[in-house]
Design an enzyme around this catalytic site. Structure first.
Site, PDB file in Angstrom:
ATOM      1  N   SER A  65     -23.758 -14.086   0.837  1.00 28.48           N
ATOM      2  CA  SER A  65     -23.442 -12.834   0.152  1.00 28.48           C
ATOM      3  C   SER A  65     -24.140 -13.045  -1.287  1.00 28.48           C
ATOM      4  O   SER A  65     -24.397 -13.853  -1.759  1.00 28.48           O
ATOM      5  CB  SER A  65     -22.165 -12.455   0.241  1.00 28.48           C
ATOM      6  OG  SER A  65     -21.397 -13.090  -0.344  1.00 28.48           O
ATOM      7  N   LYS A  66     -24.156 -11.800  -2.072  1.00 29.08           N
ATOM      8  CA  LYS A  66     -24.297 -11.693  -3.414  1.00 29.08           C
ATOM      9  C   LYS A  66     -23.416 -12.648  -4.241  1.00 29.08           C
ATOM     10  O   LYS A  66     -23.756 -13.145  -5.245  1.00 29.08           O
ATOM     11  CB  LYS A  66     -24.059 -10.324  -3.839  1.00 29.08           C
ATOM     12  CG  LYS A  66     -25.223  -9.488  -3.319  1.00 29.08           C
ATOM     13  CD  LYS A  66     -26.269  -8.737  -4.423  1.00 29.08           C
ATOM     14  CE  LYS A  66     -27.541  -8.251  -3.938  1.00 29.08           C
ATOM     15  NZ  LYS A  66     -27.117  -7.073  -2.840  1.00 29.08           N
TER      16      LYS A  66
END
Ligand code: GLU
Length: 490
Positions: free
Chosen positions: A251-252
């Site tokens: 994820s980010k």
């Protein structure tokens, strides 16, 4: 003839996971002497931008994954951007109308949402109810006359089974009743992914669709469109997701995982490509370090795992370090320069930079770390750490340092950094022997005061590397400064 493609939506940079999908396509194409195509799925008008197309193209070029047809290079099946292919979609839509495979749908978002909630409440799969499938031609005409803008839905055949022999996942079966009539043209006239991708794959004569496993749920829809058009269905291979080391979806939060970010941080493209290949593919003899050419020779989809790939950054770092160690020094110097510039460090010369790189490269995970490893070579003086002070305060330290400087001054000018390294190595050996004979000190008692004076610390690079790197002038200044400091303290 194998023809594969990468069809990103240009709504962001090429992510490292996407790069792996490209790599598998590319290796598959090259292994079969086939064609690899790059095209753009830019029908999301708000989020798509040519800026991201360029980023994706640049990232592929950086990785060394060149394409034979498509964006920038053109080819016989273009245009390669969906928004420029609307006329082509219309032709295929006309064929579907003719075969009775599509119908207008006038349902409003509110009606659809209501249907969805009711289906959920009944514990049913929330597929489209089929309300507009049964409108009479007169009803349709009336709505069109009233100026309503319909979407176009595909008529999913009732109660059929769609079976896919996935090249990676094996046989996968779908029931058409779980799919529901789906939209192929939105009310604004723009085709949806499932329709456009099929038309693109047909017209570009794609033989193998190798893509992320998140698209597996779209595949039955696409297969039904192929069948309705009477076109040959390509083979599919759905590549597993990539998870982080704790088994979560990447994820980010993990920072910028774009290919350009890795390039910026000083990862070598061959390391990234090698690492990505092994995220799911295992070469026949399980070797780890492989060039692109080797991978091309050995790649096959049947050795691509259907379990998730695990993105282990430590492994990437290890691999990048291996490639940094093996890298040609001229090239490494070119790659290093922007990192030094960014840190405001100006190398003494190109030769100097190459020498320094050769000395420190074993310790680098990526070139972004270089400034941190070499900034200590730049100042004229150093702060003496408490742990290093006793070495300078030793009774014999001033004599050792003075003698070292004297001998260094007497060295003839060296033609290269390597030669100077040999000279210094010899000098230290002799200094050690002479100190032992004349003053009864040797080993650490000789070398540690020099190290402490030159670095302010009690550990670090070998002295015979350090002296050529610092250069005679800086060595003199550092030693004189510490001699002054010690005599002041005494
Ligand atoms: N635009 C889609 C994506 O980026 C393409 C999927 C496909 O390859 O069919 O995921």
């Amino acid at each position: 003839m194998v023809r594969v493609r990468f069809a990103p939506s240009p709504t962001g940079p090429l992510h490292i996971g996407g790069a792996r999908t490209v790599l598998f396509n590319w290796l598959f194409a090259r292994n079969h002497g086939g064609t690899f195509i790059l095209r753009s799925e830019d029908t999301d008008l708000e989020r798509s931008s040519v800026r991201w197309e360029k980023d994706i193209a640049d990232s592929l070029r950086w990785l060394g994954l060149t394409w034979d047809e498509g964006l920038e290079v053109g080819g016989p099946h273009g245009p390669y951007r969906q928004t420029e292919r609307l006329e082509i979609y219309k032709e295929y839509l006309a064929r579907l109308w003719l075969g009775g495979h599509v119908y207008y749908c006038f349902c409003t978002p509110e009606e659809l949402e209501q249907d969805r909630r009711e289906a959920m409440a009944r514990g049913e799969n929330p597929v489209y109810s089929g309300r507009c499938r049964h409108l009479t031609p007169a009803q349709v005409e009336e709505k069109l006359q009233a100026g309503l803008k319909p979407a176009i839905r595909f008529k999913v055949p009732r109660d059929t089974e769609i079976v896919i022999q996935d090249l990676i996942r094996g046989e996968v079966r779908f029931q058409s009743r779980d799919v529901g009539d789906f939209i192929i043209i939105k009310s604004d006239g723009i085709p949806t992914y499932n329709f456009a991708v099929v038309v693109d794959d047909i017209t570009m004569r794609i033989t193998h669709v190798i893509r992320a496993s998140e698209h597996l749920i779209n595949t039955p829809r696409q297969v039904m469109i192929y069948q309705a058009l009477g076109e040959e269905v390509p083979q599919f291979g759905h590549v597993s997701v990539v998870l982080d080391v704790s088994g979560r979806k990447m994820s980010k939060r993990m920072g910028d995982m774009s290919v350009t970010a890795y390039a910026r941080r000083g990862y070598l493209p061959e390391a990234v490509v090698n690492f990505l290949a092994l995220l799911g593919w295992s070469p026949p003899d399980n070797k780890e370090l492989m060039s692109l050419e080797q991978m091309v020779k050995e790649f096959s989809l049947d050795r691509v795992s259907k379990s998730p790939g695990i993105f282990d950054e430590q492994k990437l770092n290890w691999m990048n370090n291996q490639y940094i160690r093996a890298c040609d020094l001229e090239r490494l110097a070119d790659l290093a320069l922007p990192h030094l510039e960014k840190a405001g460090l100006e190398p003494v010369s190109r030769e100097w930079l190459k020498y320094v790189l050769d000395v420190v490269r074993d310790e680098l995970n990526c070139l972004e770390e270089l400034p941190g490893h070499i900034e200590e070579f730049f100042p004229d003086t150093v702060d003496i750490e408490p742990g290093a002070l006793p070495h300078l305060e030793a009774e014999t330290a001033p004599a050792v340092l003075t003698e070292f400087l004297l001998r260094l001054d007497r060295l003839p000018a060296a033609a290269s950094y390597g030669e100077m390294q040999n000279q210094v190595q010899q000098l230290l050996k002799e200094l050690n022997q002479d100190m032992k004979r004349e003053r009864g000190v040797s080993g650490r008692a000789v070398f540690m005061p020099i190290r402490a004076a030159l670095t302010g610390r009690d550990s670090g690079q070998e002295l015979y590397y350090l002296v050529p790197i610092l250069g005679r002038e800086r060595v003199r200044r550092r030693i004189e400064a510490s001699l002054r400091q010690v005599s002041r303290g005494a």
